[in-house]
Design an enzyme around this catalytic site. Structure first.
Site, PDB file in Angstrom:
ATOM      1  N   ASP A  10       0.890  -1.166   0.000  1.00  0.00           N
ATOM      2  CA  ASP A  10       0.000   0.000   0.000  1.00  0.00           C
ATOM      3  C   ASP A  10       0.923   1.210   0.000  1.00  0.00           C
ATOM      4  O   ASP A  10       1.550   1.529   1.014  1.00  0.00           O
ATOM      5  CB  ASP A  10      -0.885  -0.014   1.260  1.00  0.00           C
ATOM      6  N   LYS A  72       2.787  11.254  -3.331  1.00  0.00           N
ATOM      7  CA  LYS A  72       1.791  10.559  -4.141  1.00  0.00           C
ATOM      8  C   LYS A  72       0.867  11.534  -4.882  1.00  0.00           C
ATOM      9  O   LYS A  72       0.385  11.242  -5.975  1.00  0.00           O
ATOM     10  CB  LYS A  72       0.961   9.663  -3.210  1.00  0.00           C
ATOM     11  N   GLU A 173      -7.196   0.584  -4.613  1.00  0.00           N
ATOM     12  CA  GLU A 173      -7.216   0.535  -3.145  1.00  0.00           C
ATOM     13  C   GLU A 173      -8.530  -0.003  -2.584  1.00  0.00           C
ATOM     14  O   GLU A 173      -8.517  -0.872  -1.704  1.00  0.00           O
ATOM     15  CB  GLU A 173      -6.894   1.922  -2.572  1.00  0.00           C
TER      16      GLU A 173
HETATM   17 MG    MG Z   1      -4.509   5.118   2.328  1.00  0.00          MG
END
Ligand code: MG
Ligand code: ADP
Length: 602
Positions: A10, A72, A173
């Site tokens: 992740d 990100k 995600e």
């Molecule tokens: Mg997150």
């Protein structure tokens, strides 16, 4: 070295994690300090050293223009895409390179691209995994937000390659979160809402399960909404309460950290003491904060997520998704009890929070990785028929064609004949259940099969039940004489039965097993009597003269015994069965005499 090992990552805006499937279970790997969360922070020190994770966070105040957080946000975006607000709110210096490429200027000699910064985080994660697993790691599944476009996904892949990881798969995600919650095992077409409130971003995704795979139906979010906003609002509260205006950069960083600490502690505690030692001119400050105070600060910020959820729900509904079946919460900020309470209040949905919210995505990535490298055996859950399926036969009995717990797809059939003379049609009543008598089972459907009237037992109807892999039951009834088919399709009912109802049906079938069995024997015995009595009567009429009066007498007595049991509508199945047997035996001589008579006639 395990050549085909794949890990799950992740790569978060605030925190990143790495997981793997070990002995069949997904686990999150911890670093040498036993920490599982790695802050997505990278610092480029003047001496050329690169610090990643907590080490980078620690030096952030010393090198604010050399420390990159939340990289990100910039992945896969051209320089011209950055908004004025984004440029203003950052202490970093951005550069626009060839082909609109975005980079971050650290100093005169060094500029780095978002891909390079991400690669540093991925290298660190790879190391954590290699240390923990004591083996080299070369392949990874990496998660990205559902709304990431192609170039953002490509940039993520590129970062992985720079870190020495080949990407086995990029997954969304919310999909990873749903996997972590085991929702890939939920009902076909289940609608799943994933509410992800992290450090700096909020995402709401609606997924639908189709043939074991998650499809993203709608997404909505706010890339500037998250735990950082909570911290900012709490910091404002602290500053006001303590009458501290005009904060220095250092003071502001210290107060923000204290605010975050207070927020996280108040997720479990009712009160929290905020301590700011030697904050200003050697003076220390203290302030007690309660959960109630925190909640009144957070409520207005949290409300912003409501409209976003409604938008995504509406879009999903427009696209034909049914009501939300599962709501799962991910992202560290959903640990705040207020978030869970508000969601319940707004949407009347009970959120599933059985997984650690900040680890669910990494766990799902690890599961996906485990599936890809065969560390998770894909257990194919075969569907079975929860209850028996059959048809009603003469006398109101249940005739099972497909027994309970048969794996589907399956097919079975039987041949039936007309029970009475000159019957014009046969009613095929499709039943489901475990009881002996048709009336105690559930009627799923009915179809009448007409045929040419004939003597009893002449018409023959083949009945075939087939259940396909979607659980659809098809009943085909064929008149074997004409070859004419009659079809009845029963959707879902055959396989989709409420667990509670199945349990009730099965337990009743056990409770009533004795009575039911007695009833079945009785019905069968009555049918046998109905067959025997007229046969005996007509035989006696023809050939009584060939028998001794004693023989005739005993046959008549046996027949009378059966008849009187029938007349009295006895419920004693065994008595009737015994009387039938007796009559059957008594007619043995009758049968022999009949054969003799037949020979004589020649
Ligand atoms: Mg997150
Ligand atoms: P991201 O998805 O943005 O990488 P995370 O899911 O790790 O981030 O969430 C980080 C956020 O979660 C931070 O703002 C952090 O303060 C918040 N957080 C972590 N633990 C708690 C807690 N116990 N209570 C409230 N917020 C928390």
């Amino acid at each position: 070295m395990e050549e085909d090992l794949i890990i799950g990552i992740d790569l978060g805006t605030t925190n990143s994690l790495i997981g793997v499937v070990d002995s069949g279970f997904p686990i999150i790997l911890a670093d040498e300090e036993k920490e599982r969360l790695t802050p997505s922070s990278v610092s480029y020190l003047p001496d050329g050293k690169i610090l990643v994770g907590r080490e980078s966070s620690r030096v952030r105040t010393l090198h604010p223009t050399r420390s990159i957080d939340s990289v990100k946000r910039f992945m896969g975006r051209p320089a011209s895409d950055l908004t004025a607000e984004e440029l203003d709110s950052s202490l970093l210096t951005f550069k626009k390179g060839e082909a609109d490429e975005l980079s971050i200027k650290i100093d005169e000699e060094l500029s780095v691209t978002p891909v390079e910064v991400s690669a540093e985080i991925l290298k660190r994660l790879k190391r954590i995994a290699e240390d923990a697993l004591e083996t080299e790691v070369h392949r990874a599944v990496i998660t990205v937000p559902a709304y990431f476009n192609n170039s953002q996904r490509e940039a993520t892949k590129l970062a992985a390659e720079k870190a020495g990881l080949s990407v086995a798969r990029i997954i969304n995600e919310p999909t990873a979160a749903a996997l972590a919650y085991g929702l890939d095992k939920s009902d076909e077409h289940s609608t799943i809402a994933v509410y992800d409130l992290g450090g700096g971003t909020f995402d709401l995704s609606v997924l639908q399960l189709k043939e074991g795979l998650f499809e993203v139906i709608s997404t909505a979010g706010d890339t500037r909404l998250g735990g950082d906003d909570f911290d900012g609002a709490i910091a404002d509260f602290i500053r006001t309460e303590l009458n501290l205006d005009e904060l220095t950069d250092a003071e502001s960083v210290t107060i923000s950290a204290a605010a975050r600490e207070a927020k996280e502690s108040l997720s479990t505690a009712e009160t929290h003491m905020i301590r700011l030692p030697f904050l200003r001119d050697g003076e220390s400050f203290e302030l007690e904060m309660t959960r109630d105070q925190l909640e009144s600060i957070l409520t207005p910020i949290l409300k912003r997520t409501r409209a976003i959820c409604e938008r995504a729900f509406a879009e999903a509904a427009n696209k034909g998704a049914k009501a939300i079946d599962h709501l799962i919460l991910v992202g560290g900020s959903t640990r705040t009890p207020l978030v869970q309470r508000k969601l319940k209040e707004w949407f009347e949905l009970e959120p599933n929070i059985s997984q650690h919210p900040d680890e669910a995505i990494a766990l799902g990535a690890a599961i996906q990785a485990g599936m890809l490298c065969g560390r998770i055996r894909q257990v194919i859950l075969v569907d079975v028929t929860p209850l028996s399926l059959g048809i009603e036969t003469f006398g109101g009995l249940m005739n099972v064609i497909i027994p309970r717990n048969s794996t589907i797809p399956t097919k079975a059939g039987e041949m039936f004949t007309n029970a009475v003379d000159h019957q014009k049609s046969m009613a095929i009543r499709v039943l489901q259940g475990e009881r002996e008598l048709a009336k105690d089972n559930w009627l799923l459907g009915e179809v009448a099969v007409p045929f040419t009237p004939g003597a009893k037992g002449k018409a023959r109807v083949g009945v075939q039940f087939s259940i396909d892999s979607d659980g659809i039951l098809e009943v085909l009834a064929r008149d074997t004489e004409t070859g004419e088919d009659h079809l009845l399709e029963i959707r879902n009912a055959a396989v989709d039965v409420d667990d509670e109802k199945v349990e009730k049906m099965v337990s009743e079938s056990i409770d009533y097993a004795f009575d039911d069995m007695n009833e079945r024997i009785l019905v069968e015995a009555r049918m046998k009597s109905a067959e025997l009595l007229p046969a005996v009567e007509s035989a006696l009429e023809q050939i009584a003269d060939r028998l001794s009066p004693e023989e005739v007498q005993s046959i008549k007595e046996a027949a009378d015994a059966v008849q009187s049991l029938i007349d009295s509508e006895t419920s004693d199945a065994n008595a009737l069965k015994a009387a039938n047997r007796n009559l059957d035996e008594a007619t043995q001589t009758l049968a022999a005499a009949l054969v003799e008579a037949a020979f004589d006639a020649i």
